[in-house]
Write an enzyme that holds these catalytic residues in place. Sequence first.
Site, PDB file in Angstrom:
ATOM      1  N   ASP A  73       6.552  -5.767  -4.234  1.00  0.00           N
ATOM      2  CA  ASP A  73       6.039  -5.837  -5.611  1.00  0.00           C
ATOM      3  C   ASP A  73       7.143  -5.449  -6.581  1.00  0.00           C
ATOM      4  O   ASP A  73       7.029  -4.480  -7.324  1.00  0.00           O
ATOM      5  CB  ASP A  73       4.811  -4.927  -5.762  1.00  0.00           C
ATOM      6  CG  ASP A  73       4.252  -4.967  -7.189  1.00  0.00           C
ATOM      7  OD1 ASP A  73       4.583  -5.919  -7.932  1.00  0.00           O
ATOM      8  OD2 ASP A  73       3.504  -4.040  -7.559  1.00  0.00           O
ATOM      9  N   ASN A 110       1.034   6.292  -9.007  1.00  0.00           N
ATOM     10  CA  ASN A 110      -0.241   5.969  -8.363  1.00  0.00           C
ATOM     11  C   ASN A 110      -0.151   5.665  -6.878  1.00  0.00           C
ATOM     12  O   ASN A 110      -1.078   5.937  -6.138  1.00  0.00           O
ATOM     13  CB  ASN A 110      -0.861   4.770  -9.092  1.00  0.00           C
ATOM     14  CG  ASN A 110      -2.211   4.413  -8.525  1.00  0.00           C
ATOM     15  OD1 ASN A 110      -3.151   5.197  -8.605  1.00  0.00           O
ATOM     16  ND2 ASN A 110      -2.307   3.248  -7.910  1.00  0.00           N
ATOM     17  N   ARG A 154       8.657   5.570 -18.137  1.00  0.00           N
ATOM     18  CA  ARG A 154       7.562   4.633 -18.400  1.00  0.00           C
ATOM     19  C   ARG A 154       6.603   4.852 -17.237  1.00  0.00           C
ATOM     20  O   ARG A 154       6.946   4.608 -16.080  1.00  0.00           O
ATOM     21  CB  ARG A 154       8.096   3.204 -18.455  1.00  0.00           C
ATOM     22  CG  ARG A 154       7.041   2.115 -18.650  1.00  0.00           C
ATOM     23  CD  ARG A 154       6.692   1.474 -17.326  1.00  0.00           C
ATOM     24  NE  ARG A 154       5.856   0.288 -17.462  1.00  0.00           N
ATOM     25  CZ  ARG A 154       5.249  -0.286 -16.443  1.00  0.00           C
ATOM     26  NH1 ARG A 154       5.367   0.200 -15.231  1.00  0.00           N
ATOM     27  NH2 ARG A 154       4.511  -1.347 -16.627  1.00  0.00           N
ATOM     28  N   ASP A 159       3.930   4.103 -14.892  1.00  0.00           N
ATOM     29  CA  ASP A 159       3.270   2.908 -14.392  1.00  0.00           C
ATOM     30  C   ASP A 159       1.802   3.196 -14.078  1.00  0.00           C
ATOM     31  O   ASP A 159       1.468   4.227 -13.498  1.00  0.00           O
ATOM     32  CB  ASP A 159       3.998   2.511 -13.099  1.00  0.00           C
ATOM     33  CG  ASP A 159       3.458   1.251 -12.480  1.00  0.00           C
ATOM     34  OD1 ASP A 159       3.607   0.196 -13.104  1.00  0.00           O
ATOM     35  OD2 ASP A 159       2.902   1.325 -11.367  1.00  0.00           O
ATOM     36  N   GLU A 219     -10.119   8.828  -8.487  1.00  0.00           N
ATOM     37  CA  GLU A 219     -11.237   7.905  -8.300  1.00  0.00           C
ATOM     38  C   GLU A 219     -12.549   8.673  -8.434  1.00  0.00           C
ATOM     39  O   GLU A 219     -12.591   9.875  -8.183  1.00  0.00           O
ATOM     40  CB  GLU A 219     -11.219   7.279  -6.890  1.00  0.00           C
ATOM     41  CG  GLU A 219     -10.038   6.376  -6.610  1.00  0.00           C
ATOM     42  CD  GLU A 219      -8.745   7.120  -6.341  1.00  0.00           C
ATOM     43  OE1 GLU A 219      -8.809   8.214  -5.749  1.00  0.00           O
ATOM     44  OE2 GLU A 219      -7.671   6.637  -6.761  1.00  0.00           O
ATOM     45  N   GLU A 256       1.726   3.155 -19.380  1.00  0.00           N
ATOM     46  CA  GLU A 256       1.225   1.798 -19.205  1.00  0.00           C
ATOM     47  C   GLU A 256      -0.251   1.908 -18.838  1.00  0.00           C
ATOM     48  O   GLU A 256      -0.605   2.206 -17.709  1.00  0.00           O
ATOM     49  CB  GLU A 256       1.953   1.053 -18.086  1.00  0.00           C
ATOM     50  CG  GLU A 256       1.486  -0.394 -18.013  1.00  0.00           C
ATOM     51  CD  GLU A 256       1.343  -0.962 -16.596  1.00  0.00           C
ATOM     52  OE1 GLU A 256       1.360  -2.186 -16.462  1.00  0.00           O
ATOM     53  OE2 GLU A 256       1.186  -0.190 -15.631  1.00  0.00           O
ATOM     54  N   ASP A 306       5.536  -8.700 -16.200  1.00  0.00           N
ATOM     55  CA  ASP A 306       4.261  -9.112 -15.611  1.00  0.00           C
ATOM     56  C   ASP A 306       3.742 -10.351 -16.319  1.00  0.00           C
ATOM     57  O   ASP A 306       4.323 -10.812 -17.304  1.00  0.00           O
ATOM     58  CB  ASP A 306       3.231  -7.982 -15.738  1.00  0.00           C
ATOM     59  CG  ASP A 306       3.596  -6.776 -14.887  1.00  0.00           C
ATOM     60  OD1 ASP A 306       4.136  -6.972 -13.783  1.00  0.00           O
ATOM     61  OD2 ASP A 306       3.341  -5.635 -15.338  1.00  0.00           O
TER      62      ASP A 306
HETATM   63  C1  GLC Z   1       2.297  -2.183 -13.246  1.00  0.00           C
HETATM   64  C2  GLC Z   1       3.594  -2.963 -13.223  1.00  0.00           C
HETATM   65  C3  GLC Z   1       3.459  -4.111 -12.275  1.00  0.00           C
HETATM   66  C4  GLC Z   1       3.137  -3.581 -10.893  1.00  0.00           C
HETATM   67  C5  GLC Z   1       1.913  -2.681 -10.931  1.00  0.00           C
HETATM   68  C6  GLC Z   1       1.758  -1.901  -9.651  1.00  0.00           C
HETATM   69  O1  GLC Z   1       1.259  -2.912 -13.769  1.00  0.00           O
HETATM   70  O2  GLC Z   1       3.930  -3.374 -14.507  1.00  0.00           O
HETATM   71  O3  GLC Z   1       4.617  -4.894 -12.239  1.00  0.00           O
HETATM   72  O4  GLC Z   1       2.922  -4.651 -10.021  1.00  0.00           O
HETATM   73  O5  GLC Z   1       1.977  -1.731 -11.955  1.00  0.00           O
HETATM   74  O6  GLC Z   1       2.745  -0.922  -9.568  1.00  0.00           O
END
Ligand code: GLC
Length: 558
Positions: free
Chosen positions: A62, A104, A201, A203, A210, A245, A310
């Site tokens: 990813d 996460n 930043r 993410d 949860e 984000e 994205d």
């Molecule tokens: C955020 C990132 C994306 C990634 C996702 C999981 O949304 O911008 O590119 O796939 O997180 O980490």
Amino acid sequence: MTEKDSWWEGAVIYQLIPRSYADGNSDGIGDLQGLIGRLSYLRWLGVDALWLTPIYPSPLEDGGYDITDFENIHPELGDLSAFHRLLKAAHDQGIKIIIDLVLNHTSVLHPWFQRARWAPKGSTEREVYVWSDDPNKYAEAPVLFRNFESSNWEWDDVAEQYYLHRFLRHQPDLNYENPWVQDQMLGVVDFWLERGVDGFRLDAVPFLFEAEDSRCEGLPETHGFLRQVRARVEESGRDVLLLAEAIQPVKEAAPYLADDELHGAFNFVLTAHLFAAVASGNCKQLKLCLQEAQTVVPGCRWALPLRNHDELWLGDGHLVPEGVIQTIRAGLHQGHGHWLNWGINRRLAPLLNGDPRANRLLHALLYSLPGMPCLYYGDELGMGDWPGLRDRDPNRTPMAWTPARNGGFSSAPDPLLVLPAITAPGYDYRVVNVEVQKQLPGSLLNWHRRMLTCRRLLPALRRGDFEVLESRHASVMVYLRSVESMTVLVAANLSGAGASLSLDLSRWNGARTREVLWGCEYPPANEDWFVYLPSYGFSWWLIGEVDGSDPLNADLHN
Ligand code: GLC
Ligand code: CA
């Protein structure tokens, strides 16, 4: 540290993917050394900070958001000493460095996950991730990557349980109920603070905790943990940006901006409304959205992106109303096979059908609205994309530097390139590249540079108050940015037809008005001040300048 002192207030953030930016060792993959070599370009362009997408070791399922070691650099990009050199070189050029912080989840190949699968059920080692015997747990949490996954749970043969993954099955969610996880991740924050980064930043921040009967987004415990992250930053005593984000409506993103939590958050609702306004030629919803964002969190704490790495995320009706999504789908150029997950998988230029006027207009708004404008690498050139590449790769192709082979990105043989350089009609790197556009006075690149220069000279645009004015024209957005020493008036025509209108500037009756970009004098302010804006036209004016105090640098208008 007061907000007023912070480096990031109103800063222009340039987002880049290090693997796709510049290759310093000719192996076909962009790297930190290559980026160091391009810092002088970024300084010339006039951005304040770089946001680097993840640079950590990763199997790259990813784009590097699947991490195997949070305290190291992907060997293809360099190592910690190369990162140190980058940081130092950037600081020497007056540029800040923001890195991605992925709280996460990890990669399935992270040693923590491998240990967890083999550890006994219920042990601390196992509980580093979120396991269940029932794949219907947290059934209200939507599947985010719906083109790739049909469930948020994946069966693990070794563990003989399902593990939770809000993103790809290669990215198991960490279990924040486990204090060990919290400690480790706060340790990661400390590690990079000590290395000297200027910002993170964060993410996917909504998803840390949860709970049953919820979308599992933005739970109180998640905010609690983010406050601990903030406390670590405060303890460091450094001015470090925490930028969230959270792809959420403004009211749901706002709690992340509590005084003791994060400093900034992307305003993705605004992004959608900007595109909808261009698609429909009507800016009524855009105005409301801007006013709401400023009412909920006033000042310059929203980060303002047009595009990023994205897809253009529009959501399932939760982020913006279905009508906005339909307006965008109907009104923007998308070509074939563009829809991915919950959004449109195209770069800015093709979305705007290659029209540089629309590119200028949208950036003119970004550069003059309150907040942190975010420029995605290549959009300053109107770079295209490569539809048909897997996942979000169409938007992640190499930066076009020169008309030479591979766009000057790398001297490696073509098949070794991280992704193919763009040769699509209209966007061929032999035409759309930095070197060529630098030499053309009217190029998009020179326009971006000029706008950023003007922005730097006008503190009102960086940190001024914001007020929407009545425009009496459905396609034209008019607003003021003002600090004590100056007022900047902005008007932007979101439609493809010309617009003439008159503005009531009686508040400044008789005051001098001067267009910023070209320095051209306008008639003194009055109650019926006439403006003509061509299709996708816009202007910035200084109002009420005191004679003799010229905030615009003289050589700007040579
Ligand atoms: C955020 C990132 C994306 C990634 C996702 C999981 O949304 O911008 O590119 O796939 O997180 O980490
Ligand atoms: Ca390389």
